[in-house]
Design an enzyme around this catalytic site. Structure first.
Site, PDB file in Angstrom:
ATOM      1  CB  SER A  15      -0.886   0.024   1.250  1.00 18.78           C
ATOM      2  OG  SER A  15      -1.734  -1.088   1.250  1.00 18.78           O
ATOM      3  CG  HIS A  46      -2.530  -2.840  -3.350  1.00 18.32           C
ATOM      4  ND1 HIS A  46      -1.444  -3.607  -3.002  1.00 18.32           N
ATOM      5  CD2 HIS A  46      -2.882  -2.172  -2.245  1.00 18.32           C
ATOM      6  CE1 HIS A  46      -1.159  -3.415  -1.732  1.00 18.32           C
ATOM      7  NE2 HIS A  46      -2.026  -2.542  -1.241  1.00 18.32           N
ATOM      8  CG  HIS A  68      -3.440  -7.754   0.975  1.00 21.55           C
ATOM      9  ND1 HIS A  68      -3.613  -7.028  -0.165  1.00 21.55           N
ATOM     10  CD2 HIS A  68      -2.402  -7.179   1.639  1.00 21.55           C
ATOM     11  CE1 HIS A  68      -2.724  -6.052  -0.209  1.00 21.55           C
ATOM     12  NE2 HIS A  68      -1.977  -6.125   0.865  1.00 21.55           N
ATOM     13  CE1 TYR A  70      -7.112  -5.995   2.168  1.00 20.35           C
ATOM     14  CE2 TYR A  70      -5.229  -6.420   3.573  1.00 20.35           C
ATOM     15  CZ  TYR A  70      -5.824  -5.714   2.548  1.00 20.35           C
ATOM     16  OH  TYR A  70      -5.128  -4.722   1.916  1.00 20.35           O
ATOM     17  CD  GLU A  71      -6.924  -8.176  -2.088  1.00 22.79           C
ATOM     18  OE1 GLU A  71      -7.399  -7.865  -3.182  1.00 22.79           O
ATOM     19  OE2 GLU A  71      -5.700  -8.311  -1.878  1.00 22.79           O
ATOM     20  CB  ALA A  98       1.621   0.065   5.026  1.00 22.71           C
ATOM     21  CG  MET A 195      -3.343  -6.348   7.660  1.00 27.45           C
ATOM     22  SD  MET A 195      -4.848  -5.496   7.157  1.00 27.45           S
ATOM     23  CE  MET A 195      -5.161  -4.473   8.618  1.00 27.45           C
ATOM     24  CB  SER A 196       1.203  -7.847   3.115  1.00 28.90           C
ATOM     25  OG  SER A 196       2.161  -6.886   3.520  1.00 28.90           O
ATOM     26  CG  ASN A 219      -1.015   2.826  11.559  1.00 25.56           C
ATOM     27  OD1 ASN A 219      -0.730   2.354  10.444  1.00 25.56           O
ATOM     28  ND2 ASN A 219      -1.454   2.084  12.548  1.00 25.56           N
ATOM     29  CG  HIS A 231      -6.447   1.471   2.920  1.00 27.05           C
ATOM     30  ND1 HIS A 231      -5.377   0.625   3.143  1.00 27.05           N
ATOM     31  CD2 HIS A 231      -6.526   1.589   1.571  1.00 27.05           C
ATOM     32  CE1 HIS A 231      -4.853   0.234   1.991  1.00 27.05           C
ATOM     33  NE2 HIS A 231      -5.542   0.806   1.014  1.00 27.05           N
TER      34      HIS A 231
END
Ligand code: HPA
Length: 260
Positions: A15, A46, A68, A70-71, A98, A195-196, A219, A231
């Site tokens: 990201s 992306h 990812h 989460y997709e 990120a 998350m990756s 963050n 995001h």
């Protein structure tokens, strides 16, 4: 481009990291949809294309857009591109992401060279992979991010860049961590959470591809500077940081086939 010409290094942009390609000359571009097994990333920021960058006499394959869990993908599906890079003979994977900061010394915009990861909380990308081709699915976790590649990536960062070294905890997302989860991950020894990266890194280890991984702290999840992440903010911070990394893409291109 024939197979014999495939670049030996692949850069995976997470990201906001697409800002690294601003003003960079591309020689090839293939949409993910045109590659069997690749699926289009559904995440804003992306793009969903493989690109070849040429600079300083070298070339780099760039995966602009990441898959990812989460997709809705399994860790195996999310790391499918790495299987393709293995088949192409790629020797080195540079994973950019990120991450939310857990270490209180980290500030948004800092970079963290990933020295190790924690992946106990989600399924492994090698689950269901058969034992074949002389490769064991029981890959060691130690050595996933070789120190010489950590040093190599560090050497490509401009002087004055705020760069830390730390442990990345992998979660599937897409929800960001609760306060209790952030405290727990910190207690477990993580410096940042994202998350990756980890499914791709484990797959690369299995396939014998060297990994260097760099996270931009977008963050802070714990005091003193905890603010609920979004995001859009994540993308903004990463883009700003990436724009400051002058010479990074050129350096990766000229690293060529040799280890950095
Ligand atoms: N948590 C998980 N993944 C992230 C975060 C976060 O706070 N920020 C960017 N990716």
């Amino acid at each position: 481009m024939g197979l014999e010409e495939a670049p030996s290094t692949v850069l995976v942009l997470g990201s906001g990291w697409d800002a690294l390609l601003e003003g960079v000359e591309l020689t090839h571009r293939v949409e993910f949809e045109a590659i069997p097994g690749f699926v289009r990333s559904t995440v804003p920021g992306h793009e969903g294309a493989l690109k070849v960058v040429k600079a300083r006499g070298g070339r780099l394959l760039v995966q602009d857009g990441r898959l990812h869990c989460y997709e809705g993908l399994t860790p195996l599906e999310a790391s499918f591109p790495v299987w393709v890079y293995g088949a192409l003979g790629v020797e080195m994977l540079v994973l950019l992401s990120a991450a939310g900061g857990l270490n209180p010394a980290y500030l948004p915009g800092d970079l963290m060279i990933i020295t190790d990861h924690i992946s106990l909380l989600a399924p492994n990308p090698l689950m269901g992979v058969p034992e074949e081709g002389g490769r064991s699915r029981f890959v060691p976790g130690q050595g996933t991010y070789p120190i010489f590649l950590q040093e190599g990536i560090n050497g490509l960062l401009p002087e004055g860049t705020r760069v830390e070294r730390g442990v990345y905890a992998w979660v599937t997302g897409p929800s960001y961590e609760t306060v209790a989860e952030a405290h727990l991950l910190r207690m477990l020894g993580a410096d940042a959470v994202g998350m990756s990266t980890v499914p791709e890194a484990i797959t690369a280890r299995y396939l014998g591809i060297g990994v260097a991984a760099l996270a931009c702290i977008s963050n802070s999840l714990l005091p003193p500077s905890r603010i609920p992440p979004s995001h859009d903010d994540v993308i903004d911070v990463v883009r700003r940081t990436a724009r400051g990394l002058e010479g990074f893409i050129d350096g990766l291109c000229s690293a060529g086939t040799a280890p950095m």
